[in-house]
Design a protein around this motif. Structure first.
Motif, PDB file in Angstrom:
ATOM      1  N   VAL A   1       0.866  -1.187   0.000  1.00  0.00           N
ATOM      2  CA  VAL A   1       0.000   0.000   0.000  1.00  0.00           C
ATOM      3  C   VAL A   1       0.899   1.231   0.000  1.00  0.00           C
ATOM      4  CG1 VAL A   1      -1.806   1.297   1.192  1.00  0.00           C
ATOM      5  CG2 VAL A   1      -1.829  -1.213   1.264  1.00  0.00           C
ATOM      6  N   THR A   2       0.598   2.156  -0.903  1.00  0.00           N
ATOM      7  CA  THR A   2       1.356   3.399  -0.982  1.00  0.00           C
ATOM      8  C   THR A   2       0.411   4.588  -0.863  1.00  0.00           C
ATOM      9  OG1 THR A   2       2.966   2.384  -2.494  1.00  0.00           O
ATOM     10  CG2 THR A   2       2.904   4.799  -2.447  1.00  0.00           C
ATOM     11  N   VAL A   3       0.783   5.537  -0.016  1.00  0.00           N
ATOM     12  CA  VAL A   3       0.095   6.833   0.009  1.00  0.00           C
ATOM     13  C   VAL A   3       0.831   7.737  -0.976  1.00  0.00           C
ATOM     14  CG1 VAL A   3      -0.364   8.892   1.400  1.00  0.00           C
ATOM     15  CG2 VAL A   3      -0.789   6.610   2.361  1.00  0.00           C
ATOM     16  N   LEU A   4       0.081   8.308  -1.903  1.00  0.00           N
ATOM     17  CA  LEU A   4       0.656   9.226  -2.897  1.00  0.00           C
ATOM     18  C   LEU A   4       0.221  10.639  -2.521  1.00  0.00           C
ATOM     19  CD1 LEU A   4       2.162   9.791  -5.533  1.00  0.00           C
ATOM     20  CD2 LEU A   4       0.083   9.175  -6.798  1.00  0.00           C
ATOM     21  N   ALA A   5       1.207  11.444  -2.145  1.00  0.00           N
ATOM     22  CA  ALA A   5       0.900  12.765  -1.569  1.00  0.00           C
ATOM     23  C   ALA A   5       1.783  13.841  -2.181  1.00  0.00           C
ATOM     24  CB  ALA A   5       1.132  12.726  -0.066  1.00  0.00           C
ATOM     25  N   HIS A   6       1.295  15.075  -2.094  1.00  0.00           N
ATOM     26  CA  HIS A   6       2.140  16.211  -2.486  1.00  0.00           C
ATOM     27  C   HIS A   6       3.333  16.306  -1.537  1.00  0.00           C
ATOM     28  CE1 HIS A   6       3.435  20.322  -3.246  1.00  0.00           C
ATOM     29  NE2 HIS A   6       2.839  20.179  -4.425  1.00  0.00           N
ATOM     30  N   ARG A   7       4.456  16.797  -2.062  1.00  0.00           N
ATOM     31  CA  ARG A   7       5.670  16.870  -1.246  1.00  0.00           C
ATOM     32  C   ARG A   7       5.451  17.686   0.040  1.00  0.00           C
ATOM     33  NH1 ARG A   7      10.725  19.369  -4.081  1.00  0.00           N
ATOM     34  NH2 ARG A   7      10.892  17.416  -5.225  1.00  0.00           N
ATOM     35  N   ASP A   8       4.564  18.678  -0.029  1.00  0.00           N
ATOM     36  CA  ASP A   8       4.289  19.495   1.170  1.00  0.00           C
ATOM     37  C   ASP A   8       3.747  18.652   2.320  1.00  0.00           C
ATOM     38  OD1 ASP A   8       5.013  21.667  -0.264  1.00  0.00           O
ATOM     39  OD2 ASP A   8       2.977  22.480  -0.517  1.00  0.00           O
ATOM     40  N   ALA A   9       3.148  17.541   1.982  1.00  0.00           N
ATOM     41  CA  ALA A   9       2.527  16.696   3.013  1.00  0.00           C
ATOM     42  C   ALA A   9       3.451  15.569   3.462  1.00  0.00           C
ATOM     43  CB  ALA A   9       1.226  16.100   2.477  1.00  0.00           C
ATOM     44  N   ALA A  10       4.658  15.512   2.869  1.00  0.00           N
ATOM     45  CA  ALA A  10       5.516  14.337   3.093  1.00  0.00           C
ATOM     46  C   ALA A  10       5.890  14.158   4.557  1.00  0.00           C
ATOM     47  CB  ALA A  10       6.767  14.438   2.226  1.00  0.00           C
TER      48      ALA A  10
END
Ligand SMILES: NC(=O)C1=CN([C@@H]2O[C@H](COP(=O)(O)OP(=O)(O)OC[C@H]3O[C@@H](n4cnc5c(N)ncnc54)[C@H](O)[C@@H]3O)[C@@H](O)[C@H]2O)[C@@H](O)CC1
Ligand SMILES: Nc1ncnc2c1ncn2[C@@H]1O[C@H](COP(=O)(O)OP(=O)(O)O)[C@@H](O)[C@H]1O
Length: 289
Positions: free
Chosen positions: A63-72
Motif C-alpha cells: 500500500v502506498t500513500v501518494l501525496a504532495h511533497r508538502d505533506a511528506a
C-alpha cells in the motif's frame, strides 16, 4: 430477505470468499496487489492514512500513500509498513501513479475539492484499474456528473453516505425516500457500483442487482457512527479490489468485515480501531469449517 427491504438479497460470506481472503502457499506480496491511496492537503492526511491502513490489513500486498511533497513530513511521521510516494507539482501526479502501477486506487478521503484535486481525480479516472471513489471524490463527481458517467464502468465503486448520494442524484431524493430505489438509481445513472452507507448498507449495480449488508443483530454496529469509519471502509474495499475481488463483491464483503470489526471492538470504538480489529475477525472467519 431483510425486514423492510423486500426483494433484496442479504449478503452472506461464502466458502469462496473465505478461500480468496486466505493467504497461503508460496505467493509473494506482489501477488496480493498494490493499493495506492491519493492523499489531499498537507495537514489533513489522516483520512487517507486510515484508508491505507485498512487496505493493508485486509491483505493487499503493498500500500502506498501518494501525496504532495508538502505533506511528506506529516505522512512520513506516521507511516511504517505503508509506503509513501510524493510529487512536487500536480502534473507529476500522473507520472508517479504510472511508476507505482497500482492494482487498485482509492481517492476521496480528505482529498480536497480544489482545482488541482479535480485534475488529479481526472488522472485517476483515466486509469484502467479498479477504483474506490469516496468522500471528496464523490462531491467532485456530483459537480460534473455527465463527464463521470461517460467514463465510469462497473470497475468503479462509489461509496456515498446519504449527504453525498443526495449531491449525486438530487432529483431522485425529491421523488422517493426508499433507500433501495435511491441506490439502484445512482448505480444505473452513474454506470458504476454504488455502495450506499447507513445502518443497512446497500450495494447496487448498474443492472439493478442490489444486495444489503445488514447491521441487524450485529452488536455495537451503531458505534460505526464516528468520524473516519467511512474512510476505513473505503480502504477495506480498495484492498479487496487489489486482491482481485470483483467490485460489487469487494464492496459488500468490505462492508460485512467493517461491521464485524465494530462487533469485536465494541463501545468506545474509534475509526483507528477498525483495521486493527481485522486480524481477529479474519482469524475467526478463516477458521470456520
Ligand atoms: N480523520 C479525518 O481526517 C476525517 C476526514 N473526513 C473527511 O472530511 C471530508 C468531509 O466529509 P463529511 O462527510 O464530514 O462532510 P460532507 O460535507 O461531505 O458531508 C456532510 C453533509 O452531508 C449531510 N449528511 C446527510 N446525511 C448524512 C449521513 N448519513 N452521513 C453523513 N452526512 C450526512 C450532513 O448533514 C452534512 O451536511 C471528507 O473528505 C472526509 O473524507 C471524515 O471522513 C471524518 C474523518
Ligand atoms: N448506526 C450505524 N449502524 C451501522 N453502521 C453505521 C452506522 N452509522 C454509520 N455506520 C457506518 O459507518 C460508516 C460511516 O461512514 P461515513 O459517513 O462516510 O463517515 P466518515 O466520513 O466520518 O468516514 C459507514 O460505513 C456506515 O455504513
Amino acid at each position: 430477505m431483510t425486514a423492510g427491504l423486500p426483494d433484496l438479497e442479504t449478503f452472506r460470506v461464502t466458502a469462496d470468499h473465505r478461500d480468496r481472503l486466505a493467504k497461503s502457499g508460496h505467493r509473494h506480496k506482489f501477488d496480493y496487489g498494490h493499493v495506492v491511496v491519493g492523499a489531499g492537503p498537507a495537514l489533513q492526511g489522516g483520512a487517507a492514512r486510515l484508508a491505507a491502513r485498512a487496505a493493508l490489513r485486509i491483505g493487499a500486498g503493498l500500500v502506498t500513500v501518494l501525496a504532495h511533497r508538502d505533506a511528506a513530513d506529516a505522512h512520513a511521521a506516521q507511516l511504517n509498513a505503508i509506503m509513501l510516494q510524493t510529487y512536487d507539482q500536480t502534473p507529476r501526479f500522473a507520472g508517479q501513479l504510472a511508476v507505482l502501477s497500482p492494482d487498485a486506487i482509492c481517492v476521496g478521503p480528505n482529498f480536497g475539492t480544489s482545482v488541482t484535486a479535480r485534475e488529479k481525480l481526472n488522472v485517476v479516472l483515466a486509469q484502467s484499474v479498479p477504483l474506490c471513489l469516496d468522500a471528496d471524490a464523490i462531491t467532485m463527481i456530483a459537480q460534473d456528473r455527465q463527464a463521470f458517467s461517460a467514463r465510469a464502468s462497473d470497475r468503479v465503486v462509489l461509496t456515498p453516505h446519504a449527504g453525498e448520494l443526495r449531491r449525486l442524484i438530487p432529483g431522485a431524493f425529491d421523488r422517493t425516500d426508499c433507500r433501495v430505489t435511491l441506490a439502484r438509481t445512482a448505480a444505473r445513472d452513474l454506470g458504476c457500483v454504488v455502495l450506499f452507507k447507513g445502518p443497512d448498507t446497500l450495494v447496487a449495480q448498474p443492472d439493478g442487482t442490489c444486495v444489503v449488508v445488514s447491521s441487524d443483530g450485529i452488536p455495537h454496529a451503531a458505534w460505526l457512527a464516528t468520524a473516519g469509519a467511512g474512510d476505513v471502509l473505503a480502504g477495506f474495499i480498495t484492498g479487496l479490489l487489489a486482491r482481485g475481488f470483483a467490485p460489487a463483491c469487494a464492496a459488500a464483503l468490505g462492508a460485512h468485515l467493517h461491521l464485524q470489526c465494530a462487533a469485536v471492538v465494541g463501545p468506545g470504538l474509534v475509526s483507528e480501531d477498525l483495521p486493527d480489529a481485522l486480524p481477529r475477525v479474519l482469524s475467526a472467519m478463516l477458521s470456520e469449517p
